[in-house]
Design a protein around this motif. Structure first.
Motif, short mmCIF file in Angstrom:
data_model
loop_
_atom_site.label_atom_id
_atom_site.label_comp_id
_atom_site.label_asym_id
_atom_site.label_seq_id
_atom_site.Cartn_x
_atom_site.Cartn_y
_atom_site.Cartn_z
N UNK A 187 0.81 -1.22 0.00
CA UNK A 187 0.00 0.00 0.00
C UNK A 187 0.85 1.28 0.00
N UNK A 188 2.08 1.21 -0.54
CA UNK A 188 2.96 2.37 -0.53
C UNK A 188 2.60 3.35 -1.64
N UNK A 189 2.55 4.65 -1.31
CA UNK A 189 2.28 5.67 -2.32
C UNK A 189 3.54 6.02 -3.10
N UNK A 190 4.71 5.95 -2.41
CA UNK A 190 5.98 6.33 -3.02
C UNK A 190 7.07 5.41 -2.52
N UNK A 191 7.98 5.01 -3.42
CA UNK A 191 9.20 4.33 -3.00
C UNK A 191 10.37 5.06 -3.62
N UNK A 192 11.35 5.40 -2.80
CA UNK A 192 12.55 6.13 -3.24
C UNK A 192 13.76 5.22 -3.05
N UNK A 193 14.53 5.03 -4.12
CA UNK A 193 15.75 4.22 -4.01
C UNK A 193 16.96 5.15 -4.03
N UNK A 194 17.81 5.00 -3.04
CA UNK A 194 19.01 5.84 -2.90
C UNK A 194 20.19 4.93 -2.60
#
Length: 298
Positions: A187-194
């Motif tokens: 249910x994630x709205x955003x995923x950021x990969x760093x």
């Protein structure tokens, strides 16, 4: 001419002012009001590199100079050092020198946050952050400053790394929790990969309504985003020319470049494509200029 250290540079770049400045720089670059040449890279001893990134507008002439010296690691010294040298465009008068590493870190985070707010259409209440290094930390702190109370779902290379990173953020009074990637994406709205990974750190299947943001990989050999997602989504980038040369995520996936658009287009036109969406950032000297505008604003 003032010469500022890292702390003094950071004090001049609060995200509440830096993010609007990056937004304006994107629009100005798109309109031809900002000029920048390709990044120059020269060799240094022991496998090092010296990089120069110039950029100008009607008011400022800016050059970021960065020395990458891997051999410094054995000496106990910083492997990346940099300065942003600023002169007045009209007469060439030197104005200020900013810490280049701080400028890069904060303007990179500003681009990420601007992209999320633009493409998502609202500030997120929670998001997934994959990575536990310096970039991830800078972004987490930026998110907490920009979006007070945001819940951060932290994913590390291993459980221990994720838990240690979440504990570090909690000590900074952020809402952070370590999870597996499967748990975090639910249910994630955003995923950021760093990350600096050479291979995908996300599964092949990510929910279409989850906005994917990749910022860690910065060479053609690096690809932290799954090729399947790159091919299936509407792709946005902060700089199209830079992405064609540096965005390994897109290059390795064999992306259809006709489907890749500059974020500046989304800023100017609210009729955005519907999900699924993906944002890949590679950086540009104009974002350094945005930081200069912010630091020197009266």
């Amino acid at each position: 001419m003032r010469i500022l250290n890292a702390e003094a540079t950071a004090d001049l770049l609060p995200y509440e002012r830096l993010i609007p400045a990056v937004r304006q720089a994107m629009l100005d670059l798109h309109a031809g009001l900002i000029h920048a040449s390709a990044r120059t890279v020269l060799p240094l001893p022991e496998g090092g590199s010296y990089l120069a990134m110039p950029c100008t507008d009607a008011h400022y002439a800016v050059t970021k100079l960065v020395a990458v010296t891997p051999a410094n690691r054995a000496r106990g010294q910083a492997t990346i050092q940099g300065r942003v040298v600023v002169s007045e465009a009209g007469n060439g008068t030197p104005l200020i020198i900013l810490d280049g590493i701080v400028v890069t870190a904060r303007r990179t985070a500003a681009v990420t946050l601007l992209g999320i707010e633009t493409l998502l259409g609202r500030p997120p209440e929670s998001l997934v952050l994959v990575g536990t290094g310096a970039q991830a930390l800078t972004h987490a702190l930026a998110m907490g400053e920009r979006w007070p109370g945001v819940h951060l779902r932290c994913v590390g290379r291993g459980r221990a790394q994720g838990m240690a990173f979440a504990a570090l953020l909690t000590a900074q009074r952020l809402n952070a929790r370590a999870l597996t990637i499967e748990q975090a994406l639910e249910d994630a709205a955003v995923v950021v990969t760093a990350t600096t990974s050479l291979s995908a750190v996300l599964p092949d299947d990510v929910a279409p309504n989850t906005l994917i943001v990749g910022l860690g990989s910065f060479t053609p050999q690096m690809a932290e985003l799954p090729a399947k997602q790159v091919r299936q989504r509407h792709v946005w980038v902060d700089d199209l020319d830079g992405a064609r040369h540096e965005a390994g995520d897109l290059l390795q996936a064999g992306v259809d470049w006709s489907r890749v658009h500059n974020l500046a287009e989304a800023l100017a036109d609210k009729a955005l494509p519907r999900a699924p969406m993906l944002l890949k950032t590679v950086g540009h000297a104009a974002w350094d200029l945005a930081a200069v505008r912010t630091a020197l604003a009266e």
